[in-house]
Design a protein around this motif. Structure first.
Motif, mmCIF file in Angstrom:
data_model
loop_
_atom_site.group_PDB
_atom_site.id
_atom_site.type_symbol
_atom_site.label_atom_id
_atom_site.label_comp_id
_atom_site.label_asym_id
_atom_site.label_seq_id
_atom_site.Cartn_x
_atom_site.Cartn_y
_atom_site.Cartn_z
ATOM 1 N N PHE A 1 1.173 31.470 -39.378
ATOM 2 C CA PHE A 1 0.411 30.243 -39.574
ATOM 3 C C PHE A 1 1.003 29.135 -38.715
ATOM 4 O O PHE A 1 2.189 28.803 -38.835
ATOM 5 C CB PHE A 1 0.431 29.821 -41.049
ATOM 6 C CG PHE A 1 -0.575 30.547 -41.889
ATOM 7 C CD1 PHE A 1 -1.760 29.937 -42.273
ATOM 8 C CD2 PHE A 1 -0.346 31.853 -42.288
ATOM 9 C CE1 PHE A 1 -2.700 30.609 -43.037
ATOM 10 C CE2 PHE A 1 -1.271 32.538 -43.050
ATOM 11 C CZ PHE A 1 -2.452 31.915 -43.428
ATOM 12 N N ARG B 1 -2.926 26.255 -45.886
ATOM 13 C CA ARG B 1 -2.284 27.189 -46.826
ATOM 14 C C ARG B 1 -1.543 26.437 -47.918
ATOM 15 O O ARG B 1 -1.647 26.762 -49.109
ATOM 16 C CB ARG B 1 -1.330 28.118 -46.065
ATOM 17 C CG ARG B 1 -0.848 29.326 -46.861
ATOM 18 C CD ARG B 1 0.122 30.156 -46.032
ATOM 19 N NE ARG B 1 1.419 29.502 -45.943
ATOM 20 C CZ ARG B 1 2.440 29.750 -46.763
ATOM 21 N NH1 ARG B 1 2.312 30.640 -47.736
ATOM 22 N NH2 ARG B 1 3.583 29.121 -46.621
ATOM 23 N N ARG B 2 -0.799 25.400 -47.538
ATOM 24 C CA ARG B 2 -0.055 24.617 -48.526
ATOM 25 C C ARG B 2 -0.987 23.858 -49.457
ATOM 26 O O ARG B 2 -0.708 23.701 -50.658
ATOM 27 C CB ARG B 2 0.889 23.636 -47.807
ATOM 28 C CG ARG B 2 2.078 24.303 -47.160
ATOM 29 C CD ARG B 2 3.075 24.768 -48.191
ATOM 30 N NE ARG B 2 4.173 25.504 -47.593
ATOM 31 C CZ ARG B 2 5.178 26.055 -48.279
ATOM 32 N NH1 ARG B 2 5.187 25.935 -49.590
ATOM 33 N NH2 ARG B 2 6.121 26.717 -47.666
ATOM 34 N N GLU C 1 -0.883 26.045 -41.651
ATOM 35 C CA GLU C 1 0.073 25.887 -42.744
ATOM 36 C C GLU C 1 -0.313 24.733 -43.650
ATOM 37 O O GLU C 1 -0.101 24.785 -44.869
ATOM 38 C CB GLU C 1 1.486 25.687 -42.187
ATOM 39 C CG GLU C 1 2.569 25.513 -43.230
ATOM 40 C CD GLU C 1 2.815 26.744 -44.096
ATOM 41 O OE1 GLU C 1 3.649 26.645 -45.007
ATOM 42 O OE2 GLU C 1 2.176 27.795 -43.869
#
Length: 427
Positions: free
Chosen positions: A41, A49-50, A46
């Motif tokens: 990522f 995703r976070r 990211e």
């Protein structure tokens, strides 16, 4: 963030290294393929995703979950104790350490959570417990469908422990309801399907499946009526009863009477009532109120974080790029606002800087297109590719009237003066 400071690996051209089903995530600079079934990522990905993890963790915390972290490397003995060594559908990565002792990369952590609590949980008074983690999992799956079938992936896995079967059923219902809230907050349309427990064991399980027009990993018949979550997949023994030979769904949903649609789907969550499958095998028992002992009842609950990133794209993307949903919770988009000046100089530069700085100070993830080498067309294209839900455009209209254009990713445009725009977006 200023674009000149950001690592944005976006591209308007298709990358030959990527399959069609993950190409958008690659073009948008979210991920980069490292090999078959392996993806890294990038900073933009990211962020997404976070943001997904934050939504999931907040809901798990809200129902009393406590976060843990279990080792991904396991010794063989704990899996021998559960009876699952070598039988995890042929997908377990195994190895020997320097002492010639066999180990594995854990594909799930039922064994791990039993080991974690054994000796600390002794009485029915210590239960119930709901423990969860958000970590990497490893399965030697047949890599396909981009982020949907990978060998390493991020998963939220949770485990509940109970002194009674009734306690397990109550927590199972609570987690199941929390999953519905999680997917609603993410803007992900899902149906709930009866499922096979397979290698997990236990008695009851259900999967949360996101219907998609293409790029899915299974076939599903899903109810189209808003609020109904009935669905059945091709992995269910009664699938044929809900799907005609022409591939369409039967006329009516058995739950609400709504229309059924046959399509593809992605499993994004799974909940299991495991019963005493693992506590019997690994001798996890607690004292009861009458002085006797009983095996601990367990539940297991998973959400595929990595899968969700691509599934959101499959459900919502358009020809221009990502379209991250905006819900009452917010959005998982990498940037909530893109500030797009016609040219980054003079009054437009000062205004763009002010919008960016004040929104960032208010906690709004903001991307300022300050690269003078980019054309206005390239700025718009990159903003759409990344899927920023709102663009603040400082173009000819701003130069003439002092009003900025607030343009949604769905092309709805409204006009505000600078103060009003900052107040609206930062409030």
């Amino acid at each position: 963030m200023r674009r000149s400071d950001a690592f944005l690996a976006t591209s308007r051209e298709d990358r030959g290294e990527a399959r069609d089903d993950v190409r958008l995530a690659v073009r948008a600079g979210l991920v980069r393929q490292f090999g078959s079934g392996l993806y890294g990522f990038a900073p933009t990905g990211e962020r997404v995703r976070r943001n997904v993890i934050d939504v999931v963790a907040a809901e798990m915390d809200a129902i009393g979950g406590q976060r843990v972290s279990l080792p991904q490397l396991n010794y063989r003995d704990v899996w021998e104790a559960s009876g699952r060594w070598g039988s995890f559908e042929g997908e377990m990565f195994t190895l020997e350490n320097r002492d010639d002792v066999e180990m594995c990369l854990a594909p799930s952590h039922e064994e791990g959570v039993v080991h974690l609590v054994d000796g600390f949980v002794r009485s029915y008074d210590d239960l119930p417990l709901l423990l969860y983690q958000v970590e990497s999992k490893h399965r030697d799956d047949h890599a396909r469908n981009g982020l949907l079938r990978t060998k390493e992936f991020t998963m939220k896995d949770a485990y509940s422990l109970h002194a009674t079967e009734a306690g397990l059923r109550e927590t199972y219902r609570e987690v199941r309801a929390a999953y519905e809230r999680i997917f609603d907050a993410l803007g992900l349309d899902v149906v709930v399907c009866e499922a096979d427990n397979a290698a997990m064991g236990g008695s009851t399980s259900e999967e949360f499946v996101a219907p998609v027009d293409s790029g899915g990993t299974l076939d599903v018949v899903a109810c189209e009526r808003e609020g109904c979550r009935f669905g059945v997949t091709d992995e269910h023994r009664d699938f044929g009863a809900y799907r005609r030979e022409d591939g369409d769904g039967v006329d009516a949903c058995p739950d609400c009477g709504g229309a059924l649609r046959a399509t593809e789907g992605v499993e994004v969550g799974h909940v299991f009532q495991l019963g005493t499958r693992y506590s019997d095998a690994m001798d996890l028992r607690v004292d009861t109120a009458d002085g006797d002992q009983t095996a601990v009842e367990m539940g297991s609950y998973g959400i595929g974080v990595t899968r969700i990133v691509q599934t959101l794209c499959l459900q919502h993307a358009d020809a221009d790029g990502c379209r991250w949903p905006v819900t009452d919770h917010g959005t998982v988009a990498p940037y909530e606002v893109a500030v797009v000046p016609l040219s980054y100089e003079g009054d437009a530069k000062d205004a763009a800087d002010r919008v960016h700085d004040e929104l960032e100070a208010a906690g709004v993830d903001c991307l300022l297109f300050d690269d003078r080498e980019q054309t206005i067309g390239e700025r718009f294209a990159e903003s759409d590719l990344l899927g920023a839900p709102t663009k603040v455009v400082l173009g000819n209209h701003y130069a003439e009237t002092g009003e900025v254009e607030l343009e949604s990713r769905d092309d709805d445009t409204r006009y505000r003066d600078l103060d009003a725009a900052i107040a609206e977006l930062g409030g």
